[in-house]
Design a protein around this motif. Sequence first.
Motif, PDB file in Angstrom:
ATOM      1  N   ARG A  26       0.837  -1.208   0.000  1.00 47.46           N
ATOM      2  CA  ARG A  26       0.000   0.000   0.000  1.00 47.46           C
ATOM      3  C   ARG A  26       0.870   1.257   0.000  1.00 47.46           C
ATOM      4  NH1 ARG A  26      -1.963  -2.824   4.129  1.00 47.46           N
ATOM      5  NH2 ARG A  26      -1.502  -1.177   5.629  1.00 47.46           N
ATOM      6  N   VAL A  27       0.444   2.242  -0.775  1.00 45.31           N
ATOM      7  CA  VAL A  27       1.220   3.481  -0.867  1.00 45.31           C
ATOM      8  C   VAL A  27       0.317   4.657  -0.530  1.00 45.31           C
ATOM      9  CG1 VAL A  27       2.736   2.510  -2.631  1.00 45.31           C
ATOM     10  CG2 VAL A  27       0.719   3.820  -3.313  1.00 45.31           C
ATOM     11  N   GLU A  28       0.929   5.777  -0.214  1.00 44.38           N
ATOM     12  CA  GLU A  28       0.176   7.006   0.048  1.00 44.38           C
ATOM     13  C   GLU A  28       1.023   8.185  -0.398  1.00 44.38           C
ATOM     14  OE1 GLU A  28      -0.424   7.870   4.244  1.00 44.38           O
ATOM     15  OE2 GLU A  28       1.431   6.856   4.783  1.00 44.38           O
ATOM     16  N   ASN A  29       0.355   9.322  -0.604  1.00 46.57           N
ATOM     17  CA  ASN A  29       1.078  10.543  -0.941  1.00 46.57           C
ATOM     18  C   ASN A  29       1.199  11.404   0.302  1.00 46.57           C
ATOM     19  OD1 ASN A  29       1.360   9.910  -3.677  1.00 46.57           O
ATOM     20  ND2 ASN A  29      -0.725  10.643  -4.095  1.00 46.57           N
ATOM     21  N   ILE A  30       2.398  11.896   0.545  1.00 47.51           N
ATOM     22  CA  ILE A  30       2.605  12.773   1.699  1.00 47.51           C
ATOM     23  C   ILE A  30       3.367  14.011   1.244  1.00 47.51           C
ATOM     24  CG2 ILE A  30       2.622  10.889   3.392  1.00 47.51           C
ATOM     25  CD1 ILE A  30       5.729  11.265   3.451  1.00 47.51           C
ATOM     26  N   LEU A  40      10.432   5.595  -0.167  1.00 50.58           N
ATOM     27  CA  LEU A  40       9.863   5.936  -1.482  1.00 50.58           C
ATOM     28  C   LEU A  40       9.197   4.721  -2.129  1.00 50.58           C
ATOM     29  CD1 LEU A  40      12.217   8.157  -3.649  1.00 50.58           C
ATOM     30  CD2 LEU A  40       9.967   8.733  -2.715  1.00 50.58           C
ATOM     31  N   ALA A  41       8.031   4.957  -2.717  1.00 45.18           N
ATOM     32  CA  ALA A  41       7.316   3.880  -3.403  1.00 45.18           C
ATOM     33  C   ALA A  41       7.366   4.049  -4.915  1.00 45.18           C
ATOM     34  CB  ALA A  41       5.870   3.824  -2.906  1.00 45.18           C
ATOM     35  N   GLU A  42       8.191   4.959  -5.395  1.00 41.84           N
ATOM     36  CA  GLU A  42       8.343   5.146  -6.848  1.00 41.84           C
ATOM     37  C   GLU A  42       9.724   5.699  -7.147  1.00 41.84           C
ATOM     38  OE1 GLU A  42       5.563   8.147  -8.139  1.00 41.84           O
ATOM     39  OE2 GLU A  42       6.444   9.669  -6.842  1.00 41.84           O
ATOM     40  N   ASP A  43      10.185   5.474  -8.368  1.00 47.89           N
ATOM     41  CA  ASP A  43      11.395   6.139  -8.823  1.00 47.89           C
ATOM     42  C   ASP A  43      11.074   7.621  -9.024  1.00 47.89           C
ATOM     43  OD1 ASP A  43      12.519   3.640  -8.910  1.00 47.89           O
ATOM     44  OD2 ASP A  43      12.649   3.524 -11.106  1.00 47.89           O
ATOM     45  N   VAL A  44      11.998   8.467  -8.657  1.00 51.98           N
ATOM     46  CA  VAL A  44      11.789   9.900  -8.854  1.00 51.98           C
ATOM     47  C   VAL A  44      12.799  10.400  -9.880  1.00 51.98           C
ATOM     48  CG1 VAL A  44      11.802  12.171  -7.781  1.00 51.98           C
ATOM     49  CG2 VAL A  44      10.904  10.204  -6.524  1.00 51.98           C
ATOM     50  N   LEU A 177       5.356  13.306  -2.069  1.00 50.56           N
ATOM     51  CA  LEU A 177       6.122  12.071  -2.212  1.00 50.56           C
ATOM     52  C   LEU A 177       5.180  10.880  -2.164  1.00 50.56           C
ATOM     53  CD1 LEU A 177       8.983  12.875   0.325  1.00 50.56           C
ATOM     54  CD2 LEU A 177       8.855  13.444  -2.119  1.00 50.56           C
ATOM     55  N   ARG A 178       5.419   9.933  -3.026  1.00 54.25           N
ATOM     56  CA  ARG A 178       4.671   8.678  -3.006  1.00 54.25           C
ATOM     57  C   ARG A 178       5.502   7.703  -2.172  1.00 54.25           C
ATOM     58  NH1 ARG A 178       0.290   7.518  -5.346  1.00 54.25           N
ATOM     59  NH2 ARG A 178      -0.318   5.436  -6.081  1.00 54.25           N
ATOM     60  N   VAL A 179       4.971   7.332  -1.026  1.00 48.51           N
ATOM     61  CA  VAL A 179       5.728   6.476  -0.108  1.00 48.51           C
ATOM     62  C   VAL A 179       4.877   5.272   0.283  1.00 48.51           C
ATOM     63  CG1 VAL A 179       7.061   8.405   0.865  1.00 48.51           C
ATOM     64  CG2 VAL A 179       4.895   7.731   1.945  1.00 48.51           C
ATOM     65  N   PHE A 180       5.523   4.261   0.814  1.00 47.79           N
ATOM     66  CA  PHE A 180       4.777   3.128   1.357  1.00 47.79           C
ATOM     67  C   PHE A 180       4.072   3.558   2.638  1.00 47.79           C
ATOM     68  CE2 PHE A 180       8.004   0.964  -1.240  1.00 47.79           C
ATOM     69  CZ  PHE A 180       7.145   0.214  -2.041  1.00 47.79           C
ATOM     70  N   GLU A 181       2.853   3.081   2.810  1.00 48.12           N
ATOM     71  CA  GLU A 181       2.151   3.341   4.068  1.00 48.12           C
ATOM     72  C   GLU A 181       2.938   2.734   5.223  1.00 48.12           C
ATOM     73  OE1 GLU A 181      -1.912   2.104   4.313  1.00 48.12           O
ATOM     74  OE2 GLU A 181      -2.544   3.354   2.627  1.00 48.12           O
ATOM     75  N   LYS A 182       2.697   3.250   6.402  1.00 42.28           N
ATOM     76  CA  LYS A 182       3.245   2.588   7.582  1.00 42.28           C
ATOM     77  C   LYS A 182       2.379   1.363   7.882  1.00 42.28           C
ATOM     78  CE  LYS A 182       5.203   6.612   9.867  1.00 42.28           C
ATOM     79  NZ  LYS A 182       5.506   7.211  11.185  1.00 42.28           N
ATOM     80  N   PRO A 183       3.007   0.201   8.037  1.00 39.65           N
ATOM     81  CA  PRO A 183       2.216  -0.998   8.339  1.00 39.65           C
ATOM     82  C   PRO A 183       1.430  -0.837   9.650  1.00 39.65           C
ATOM     83  CG  PRO A 183       4.477  -1.576   7.744  1.00 39.65           C
ATOM     84  CD  PRO A 183       4.437  -0.087   7.891  1.00 39.65           C
ATOM     85  N   LEU A 184       0.227  -1.376   9.654  1.00 37.30           N
ATOM     86  CA  LEU A 184      -0.621  -1.352  10.856  1.00 37.30           C
ATOM     87  C   LEU A 184      -0.336  -2.588  11.698  1.00 37.30           C
ATOM     88  CD1 LEU A 184      -4.037  -0.389   9.209  1.00 37.30           C
ATOM     89  CD2 LEU A 184      -2.430   1.112  10.426  1.00 37.30           C
TER      90      LEU A 184
END
Lengths: 403, 403
Positions: A26-30, A40-44, A177-184
């Motif tokens: 899972r990813v999110e934008n921050i 990072l969840a994507e190449d920039v 930034l598109r990053v991985f969510e923090k695991p729950l």
Amino acid sequence: MKPFEKLVPRLEAIKLINENINPINRVENIPLIEGVGRVLAEDVIADFNVPPFDRSSMDGYAVKAEDTIDANESKPVKLKQIGIYYAGENKEILIEKGQCIEISTGSPIPNGANAVVMVEYTKKIGDFIEIYRKTKQGDNIAPEGEDIKKNEVVLKVGEFLTPGKLGALAAIGKTTLRVFEKPLIGIYSTGTEIVEPGVPLKNSQIYDINSYTINAIVESNGCLPIKKGIILDEVTILANSVLETKNFDLTVFSGGSSVGSKDLLSDIVENYGKIHFHGLQVKPGKPTLFGEIENRPIFGMPGYPTSCLNNSYVFLIPALRKLAHLPPKEDRVVKARLAKSIRSDGGREQFFTVKLNGDTAMPVFKQSGDITSIANADGYFVIPIGVYSVKEDTEVEVILFNH
Amino acid sequence: MKPFEKLVPRLEAIKLINENINPINRVENIPLIEGVGRVLAEDVIADFNVPPFDRSSMDGYAVKAEDTIDANESKPVKLKQIGIYYAGENKEILIEKGQCIEISTGSPIPNGANAVVMVEYTKKIGDFIEIYRKTKQGDNIAPEGEDIKKNEVVLKVGEFLTPGKLGALAAIGKTTLRVFEKPLIGIYSTGTEIVEPGVPLKNSQIYDINSYTINAIVESNGCLPIKKGIILDEVTILANSVLETKNFDLTVFSGGSSVGSKDLLSDIVENYGKIHFHGLQVKPGKPTLFGEIENRPIFGMPGYPTSCLNNSYVFLIPALRKLAHLPPKEDRVVKARLAKSIRSDGGREQFFTVKLNGDTAMPVFKQSGDITSIANADGYFVIPIGVYSVKEDTEVEVILFNH
């Protein structure tokens, strides 16, 4: 009461954990400003050159290098100053032969100039500047794209965002930034004797410690703790909670994984999912379970607070960090001399907690049931299987609890 | 343009920072669950014993030790089981001579019992339990107060709250913690060429990098960053901002502390307050200022992103951590061999950034103006003053940028 079938050594357990934990998708934008410690969840990719123009890397004078060929300390070259370039200004002055422009660090290089003479090697006399040192083409110029080139992959997916890497993202103008969510991470404490701090204790009750220590470990390792509180060690209640684990990326139960008659977690995990190991060849922390239900990993930690927390350092942290795409935590190790002789179990690898006093390691381990066995410690050293005692003054390698 | 009067060596600068920064006094109350990484602002005393009663530390049978004196593997002693104690239950059964009670870990010891026999050394036969091992008084009992004693100071003011220490606070039922507030750190970027990421760049402009790198450093070191954004390098604007620093526990400016004609920060700090040092004998990072206005410390960092960030690691972090009552950050150092020969300034101590590849250190330093000189690095090694080059294959001690 059923005994453990086989005690699993530490390294084998860590291998099993590593094999059975997958980083989350899972990813999110921050916002950029919140990026520190995220992954990072994507190449920039850079959309433009950094710097976006040739710029001066010094305060001084922009010149044609060929005009300064004969300059030296005793025989300066004299150039006519035809303007000033400050950083951030957008001027269009062309330098001709014999001319120069005062320039400050970060300023674009004027047209016609191909070098900058540092102010230290100049002297201003009216409209003229004496140049005391020869320059060559490109001197004190940071060329366009020197830092980052257009279309370059600046950072790759999976990159852990340090202050420096966030700086590189700012440099190319990223705001999101598109990053991985923090695991729950679900956290349950089980046991009829456990109550929430704040509630008055009745006879035979003690406060929940493990929810708080695990919560802190989770938070410090890039995951989001969801403290579910205390549940009774009863089969239906526990089974319901185990099935709720599908709401989390990983769930930690504490208590209820020893071989006592009320210790039901392993039966339930076996019934609804799979056990990877149950019972570790370590002390403290033997009655530890690792399994999964519907691909969601589950830890069953010992109820004893020091066992639970020591295992969290050794086994849970690697799991959390892998889930969260974080680099492994590197141990900090210091050498110290043991302040007094101690005995070990010998049959299991023991994590013996100590407090450091200069280069002396003071034993602080009392009982696994005592939280002060670990709360008062700076770290632990490992006593291998087969070693039954460690003598006073032995040099030991203390693995520090990372802060 | 005025030159630096005297360049201050690193260790002297750190001493000046340490002497002129005082930990903050403001305190706040926070819930126990939010305590990790915070610092206690009061001594915490236990109101009761932990455990609050003598309890069993094993699953087994509570006995009178004297009843088991003759027990051994070949000749068990037979005791009558008169009940079961689970953890959390509040029963009142008295054990008489020849009797025992099944007991689980954590359960209070029944009246009349003075030892627990581990279940492994017993066999149940109807209402009777065969005991195969002799016990002595106190065996497998964790006595009341063994972990924490009533009226004991559990943790002292200034204690950094690790998972283990939070566990000790949970054990004594604390729900609210009195901790030091996180220091407020004002962050300004100065310079007419600097614009906020997201705004389209005009010619001669570049994006603000330093606000983001400093923000990340502040957040990772127990302080609260207040990003004030970009201000112009103009005397009235800068003077107003410098006077606003009274709203913060420490303020960091970047840019505007070099000796260029538009570099006004040092004049303003000198005018309204005091300069502790201006100009460091380090590379990158020479044009660095440390001073104060009305007892509020001020850093003036170089505008160059790598200089600014390198200095933040070396000089700002110790300041932030002292303000926040945090223990000093301990360097992690690894040895590596330099992949190719490099040159140094010689006149200043140089922090040379490298990327590690196994035990090889690849130089990544380009220019101080290039953020990638540090963004792509794992750490740096220090080239002492007077050393002008370091040869390929030299073993260097790399100080890692802590994550």
